[in-house]
Design a protein around this motif. Structure first.
Motif, PDB file in Angstrom:
ATOM      1  N   PHE A 228       9.494   7.114 -20.387  1.00  0.00           N
ATOM      2  CA  PHE A 228       8.371   6.197 -20.558  1.00  0.00           C
ATOM      3  C   PHE A 228       8.806   4.751 -20.347  1.00  0.00           C
ATOM      4  O   PHE A 228       8.166   3.991 -19.618  1.00  0.00           O
ATOM      5  N   GLU A 229       9.922   4.364 -20.997  1.00  0.00           N
ATOM      6  CA  GLU A 229      10.359   2.969 -20.905  1.00  0.00           C
ATOM      7  C   GLU A 229      10.853   2.616 -19.509  1.00  0.00           C
ATOM      8  O   GLU A 229      10.720   1.472 -19.078  1.00  0.00           O
ATOM      9  N   GLU A 230      11.371   3.599 -18.780  1.00  0.00           N
ATOM     10  CA  GLU A 230      11.782   3.346 -17.391  1.00  0.00           C
ATOM     11  C   GLU A 230      10.561   3.044 -16.525  1.00  0.00           C
ATOM     12  O   GLU A 230      10.583   2.153 -15.685  1.00  0.00           O
ATOM     13  N   LYS A 231       9.474   3.765 -16.771  1.00  0.00           N
ATOM     14  CA  LYS A 231       8.244   3.557 -15.997  1.00  0.00           C
ATOM     15  C   LYS A 231       7.496   2.304 -16.445  1.00  0.00           C
ATOM     16  O   LYS A 231       6.918   1.596 -15.629  1.00  0.00           O
ATOM     17  N   PHE A 232       7.467   2.055 -17.752  1.00  0.00           N
ATOM     18  CA  PHE A 232       6.638   0.995 -18.320  1.00  0.00           C
ATOM     19  C   PHE A 232       7.394  -0.297 -18.548  1.00  0.00           C
ATOM     20  O   PHE A 232       6.799  -1.376 -18.577  1.00  0.00           O
ATOM     21  N   GLY A 233       8.703  -0.183 -18.736  1.00  0.00           N
ATOM     22  CA  GLY A 233       9.529  -1.358 -19.032  1.00  0.00           C
ATOM     23  C   GLY A 233       9.857  -1.412 -20.516  1.00  0.00           C
ATOM     24  O   GLY A 233       8.968  -1.204 -21.358  1.00  0.00           O
TER      25      GLY A 233
ATOM     26  N   TRP B 183      13.269  14.035 -27.349  1.00  0.00           N
ATOM     27  CA  TRP B 183      12.458  12.830 -27.597  1.00  0.00           C
ATOM     28  C   TRP B 183      13.079  11.621 -26.908  1.00  0.00           C
ATOM     29  O   TRP B 183      12.386  10.810 -26.303  1.00  0.00           O
ATOM     30  N   ARG B 184      14.400  11.481 -27.016  1.00  0.00           N
ATOM     31  CA  ARG B 184      15.094  10.357 -26.382  1.00  0.00           C
ATOM     32  C   ARG B 184      14.863  10.384 -24.882  1.00  0.00           C
ATOM     33  O   ARG B 184      14.649   9.340 -24.251  1.00  0.00           O
ATOM     34  N   ALA B 185      14.897  11.573 -24.273  1.00  0.00           N
ATOM     35  CA  ALA B 185      14.651  11.685 -22.830  1.00  0.00           C
ATOM     36  C   ALA B 185      13.219  11.247 -22.496  1.00  0.00           C
ATOM     37  O   ALA B 185      12.999  10.544 -21.497  1.00  0.00           O
TER      38      ALA B 185
END
Length: 140
Positions: free
Chosen positions: A119-124, A112-114
């Motif tokens: 997601f957060e790397e792509k979305f911010g 889940w952390r991965a």
């Protein structure tokens, strides 16, 4: 005559499309430990709140009870979740993680952390946090 629906103005379409896209990210990572995103969220809730009655679990998951029952069957079959009758009412079942369920949840939390990081790397990170706040505001 009704004017044609413009999908770029449809909140439901946009939310469902985004949900499918984000779910695919999480499913790819969680699939490595044999769980779906929906199963992971159930395990996560039970990890935080053991001995949860079905009605409370359904409310927390924002799911119909019949849908939740279908989702619980593979988790019970695989020995990840156990249902026990409540002492005060034999018709009320309390759900908890088994030892195997706790181990699986710990492994799934890494996956889940991965997914979360991807997601957060792509979305911010800031946008993701704001998005969660807005989305929880809808159901909270």
């Amino acid at each position: 005559m009704t004017r044609p629906i413009s999908y770029d103005e449809c909140n439901c379409f946009a939310l469902r499309q985004a949900a499918r896209h984000v779910t695919q990210i999480y499913e790819r990572h969680l699939g490595e430990v044999g769980l779906t995103a929906a199963q992971f969220t159930i395990l996560a809730k039970l990890a935080r709140t053991p001995n949860l009655p079905m009605v409370d679990l359904a409310d927390a998951m924002v799911m119909e009870r019949t849908t939740l029952v279908r989702a619980m069957k593979p988790l019970q079959r695989d020995g990840l979740v156990v249902a026990e009758s409540a002492e005060h009412d034999g018709r009320t079942f309390l759900f908890s993680l088994t030892e195997k369920g706790e181990t699986t949840f710990d492994q799934a939390a890494i996956a889940w952390r991965a997914a979360q990081d991807e997601f957060e790397e792509k979305f911010g990170h800031a946008r993701a946090k704001a998005l969660r706040s807005e989305l929880f505001g809808i159901t909270g």
